[in-house]
Design a protein around this motif. Structure first.
Motif, short mmCIF file in Angstrom:
data_model
loop_
_atom_site.label_atom_id
_atom_site.label_comp_id
_atom_site.label_asym_id
_atom_site.label_seq_id
_atom_site.Cartn_x
_atom_site.Cartn_y
_atom_site.Cartn_z
N ALA A 6 -64.99 99.99 5.63
CA ALA A 6 -63.59 100.07 6.05
C ALA A 6 -63.20 101.53 6.29
CB ALA A 6 -62.69 99.44 4.99
N ASP A 7 -63.73 102.43 5.47
CA ASP A 7 -63.42 103.86 5.61
C ASP A 7 -63.90 104.39 6.95
OD1 ASP A 7 -62.37 106.32 4.39
OD2 ASP A 7 -64.45 106.98 4.44
N TRP A 10 -61.62 103.13 9.73
CA TRP A 10 -60.32 103.82 9.78
C TRP A 10 -60.45 105.23 10.34
CZ3 TRP A 10 -59.54 102.06 4.08
CH2 TRP A 10 -59.14 100.71 4.07
N LYS A 11 -61.61 105.87 10.10
CA LYS A 11 -61.79 107.26 10.54
C LYS A 11 -62.34 107.38 11.96
CE LYS A 11 -62.42 109.27 5.91
NZ LYS A 11 -63.36 109.94 4.97
N HIS A 14 -59.91 105.72 17.85
CA HIS A 14 -59.31 104.54 18.48
C HIS A 14 -58.22 105.04 19.42
CE1 HIS A 14 -57.34 105.18 14.54
NE2 HIS A 14 -56.21 104.92 15.18
N ALA A 39 -61.35 94.91 8.34
CA ALA A 39 -60.52 96.10 8.14
C ALA A 39 -59.79 96.52 9.41
CB ALA A 39 -61.37 97.26 7.62
N THR A 40 -60.23 96.02 10.56
CA THR A 40 -59.53 96.34 11.81
C THR A 40 -58.19 95.62 11.90
OG1 THR A 40 -60.50 94.48 13.06
CG2 THR A 40 -61.75 96.56 13.02
N GLU A 41 -58.01 94.60 11.06
CA GLU A 41 -56.79 93.78 11.06
C GLU A 41 -56.49 93.21 12.44
OE1 GLU A 41 -53.80 96.29 9.32
OE2 GLU A 41 -54.66 96.11 7.31
#
Length: 219
Positions: A6-7, A10-11, A14, A39-41
């Motif tokens: 997930a980290d 997020w990093k 995008h 984690a991309t939701e």
């Protein structure tokens, strides 16, 4: 190798791409396994997993928004037969330069209900007899294969060639037997050549997605 955490998601970069879709760039991380994409939701229209070391196209969460998946230059040999249950809106899939060999290996793509644009260039499967007609036969919703639009004549040829289950099974059998006859080479199987679709081709796929959206709106 790098774990797809997930980290990392997020990093990673995008952005809004050339066709104004929200894209997640996970290229070139040496990722071996698809995981943690929850984690991309479900915030992305396009996910780019190119230039990694992924072997299986599987383990996706339910992503109702995802329309384009770029996964060229990996090591994919297997595809989850239920992939479409998790990617119901996927319309564009780039699998250029992977390790799909037998015709039967693309059968799971039939589970993706809205798949319209597919590239299998630089996979050994493309060298099989009647490869293009087989893919057209199996994937009814497909409009463009290997960046070439599917013609009505090809659909008719595919329907005629694979008019029976026996003909389809025979094509798969021939494909599998041919693989057994291929001699081993000195080439290191762990080092795939890097062959990517050009930026023009990737943009073309994305533009076709936009064209599709406009067609749906006007229809």
């Amino acid at each position: 190798m790098v774990k797809l955490t997930a980290d990392l998601i997020w990093k990673s970069p995008h952005f809004f791409n050339a066709v104004k879709e929200r894209e997640l760039d996970l290229r070139g991380n040496k990722i071996p396994v698809i995981e943690n994409l929850g984690a991309t939701e479900d915030q992305f229209d396009t996910i780019d997993l190119s230039d990694n070391e992924i072997v299986k196209l599987e383990n996706f969460p339910y992503l109702n928004r995802l329309g384009t998946l770029l996964i060229n230059n990996n090591r994919i040999t297997r595809i989850n037969p239920n992939l479409g249950e998790f990617l119901p809106k996927l319309h564009s899939l780039v699998l250029t330069n992977n390790r799909l060999v037998n015709l039967v290996e693309i059968d799971p793509l039939a589970s993706i209900p809205k798949l319209q644009y597919l590239s299998l260039l630089d996979n050994n499967i493309t060298k099989k007899p009647n490869y293009r007609l087989y893919v057209i036969h199996k994937l009814n919703s497909l409009r463009v294969l290997d960046f070439i639009k599917i013609k009505a004549k090809e659909r008719a040829e595919a329907a005629a060639l694979f008019s029976s289950k026996e003909a389809e099974e025979e094509a798969k059998k021939v494909s599998h037997e041919e693989v057994k006859k291929v001699p081993e080479t000195a080439e290191n199987p762990e080092t795939p050549k890097v062959v990517a679709p050009t930026q023009e081709q990737i943009l073309a796929i994305k533009e076709l997605g936009v064209e599709r959206g406009e067609t749906l709106e006007t229809g």
